[in-house]
Design a protein around this motif. Sequence first.
Motif, mmCIF file in Angstrom:
data_model
loop_
_atom_site.group_PDB
_atom_site.id
_atom_site.type_symbol
_atom_site.label_atom_id
_atom_site.label_comp_id
_atom_site.label_asym_id
_atom_site.label_seq_id
_atom_site.Cartn_x
_atom_site.Cartn_y
_atom_site.Cartn_z
ATOM 1 N N LYS A 27 0.842 -1.187 0.000
ATOM 2 C CA LYS A 27 0.000 0.000 0.000
ATOM 3 C C LYS A 27 0.883 1.244 0.000
ATOM 4 O O LYS A 27 2.017 1.201 0.458
ATOM 5 N N GLY A 28 0.332 2.332 -0.517
ATOM 6 C CA GLY A 28 1.084 3.574 -0.506
ATOM 7 C C GLY A 28 0.995 4.300 -1.832
ATOM 8 O O GLY A 28 0.336 3.845 -2.771
ATOM 9 N N ARG A 29 1.657 5.432 -1.914
ATOM 10 C CA ARG A 29 1.647 6.225 -3.135
ATOM 11 C C ARG A 29 2.423 5.515 -4.234
ATOM 12 O O ARG A 29 3.573 5.117 -4.054
ATOM 13 N N ARG A 30 1.776 5.353 -5.383
ATOM 14 C CA ARG A 30 2.386 4.637 -6.497
ATOM 15 C C ARG A 30 3.710 5.262 -6.915
ATOM 16 O O ARG A 30 4.674 4.564 -7.262
ATOM 17 N N GLU A 31 3.783 6.598 -6.864
ATOM 18 C CA GLU A 31 5.002 7.280 -7.319
ATOM 19 C C GLU A 31 6.220 6.865 -6.496
ATOM 20 O O GLU A 31 7.345 6.854 -6.993
ATOM 21 N N ARG A 32 5.988 6.504 -5.232
ATOM 22 C CA ARG A 32 7.105 6.142 -4.360
ATOM 23 C C ARG A 32 7.700 4.785 -4.729
ATOM 24 O O ARG A 32 8.894 4.550 -4.535
ATOM 25 N N PHE A 33 6.860 3.886 -5.252
ATOM 26 C CA PHE A 33 7.307 2.509 -5.460
ATOM 27 C C PHE A 33 7.371 2.097 -6.927
ATOM 28 O O PHE A 33 7.732 0.972 -7.232
#
Length: 365
Positions: A119-125
Amino acid sequence: MEIRTGTLSDWEAIKQFVKEQHQRLDPNYDIDIELGKIYSKYPGKHASEHILAIEDNKIIGIGLNHLQTLNYQGHDFLFSIVGNLLVDPAYQNQGVMTKIMNEINQINKNKEVVFSVLKGRRERFRHFGYEKGPYIHHFMVDDYLLKHSKFTKDTTIQLMRDEDVEDCYEFYLKNTKAPIRDRENFLLTLQTNHSTPYVVYQNDKRIGYLVFNRHHHSITECSIEVNELFSAISNLLEVENLHAVSLLLSPLEREKNHFLASHCEGLSIIQDQNLKIYSWISFFKLIISANIIEFDSDTDLIIQVDDKTYEIDIEYPVVGVWPSHRKPNIKVDSTTAVMLFFSPLSHRNAPFLPFHFHIPSPDML
């Protein structure tokens, strides 16, 4: 800097580091409650699922790669849930997280997992190979709607206790096509991340359960029959002293979705899980089995991902997937495939899309 998997002797240091990093943002964060399924009941059991960054004999970064087995139609699919990606602020922006994520990636390749989810912001991963995955439906139920809806208020709810687990676990198995929990960790799982499980009773008999997330005022899991839905939610609003609650549902829960869509004012979507696929053959087998109702009883699909082509043969309820040299119906590259398959936007050339699939919130990290 050393990157390695955790050991039993690291366990207390792992817990202390995770606790300290979470409490930087939330001083009241208690990992034994919020992530009890990992940190409270089984001391050291999950130590080896933690990837550690070590410098000067101390932990400066951690990533949790929680391996799970999803059983669908008698087939086991190994996947990983990634979470607790934490780096000491003094060592941030120095490539620590990149090294941890690269190690997780290598472990997943070696273990032959089908996919990984976080889970989390797509841009980060995104540059680690994770793309925006499945969506779920978000309905709002408030006391005004309940006041003007016809339903029999014949249920009560109570906090789930240890003695409720046996029956509630059976409800879970009955209503879940692909179970990943076991009885032993069932209650701890439902209590993950600010969540409170309630048992639903009718005439003093257990008829299901729901999971309420106090942080977001949302019902993240609802294992009851649709005709008791409003009655149970009405009880929840009363117990929690609320005027409204959101209800999160996978589109695969068709009966509940149709009921809520016909009563609620609006519908929105949440797309908060990111996927990385390691085995397209196994993933296609899993995802198309889960969505098989969208296809005719005898269907062939040819899908090309990068330079590899896969033939998918659907003869309800059996799905077969294997490498192929036939001309593909769909051509995608691995960086856009996940977004294409799960996008809520229309797909003119592939009316069977989007695929629906979701790891329930209590199972995430």
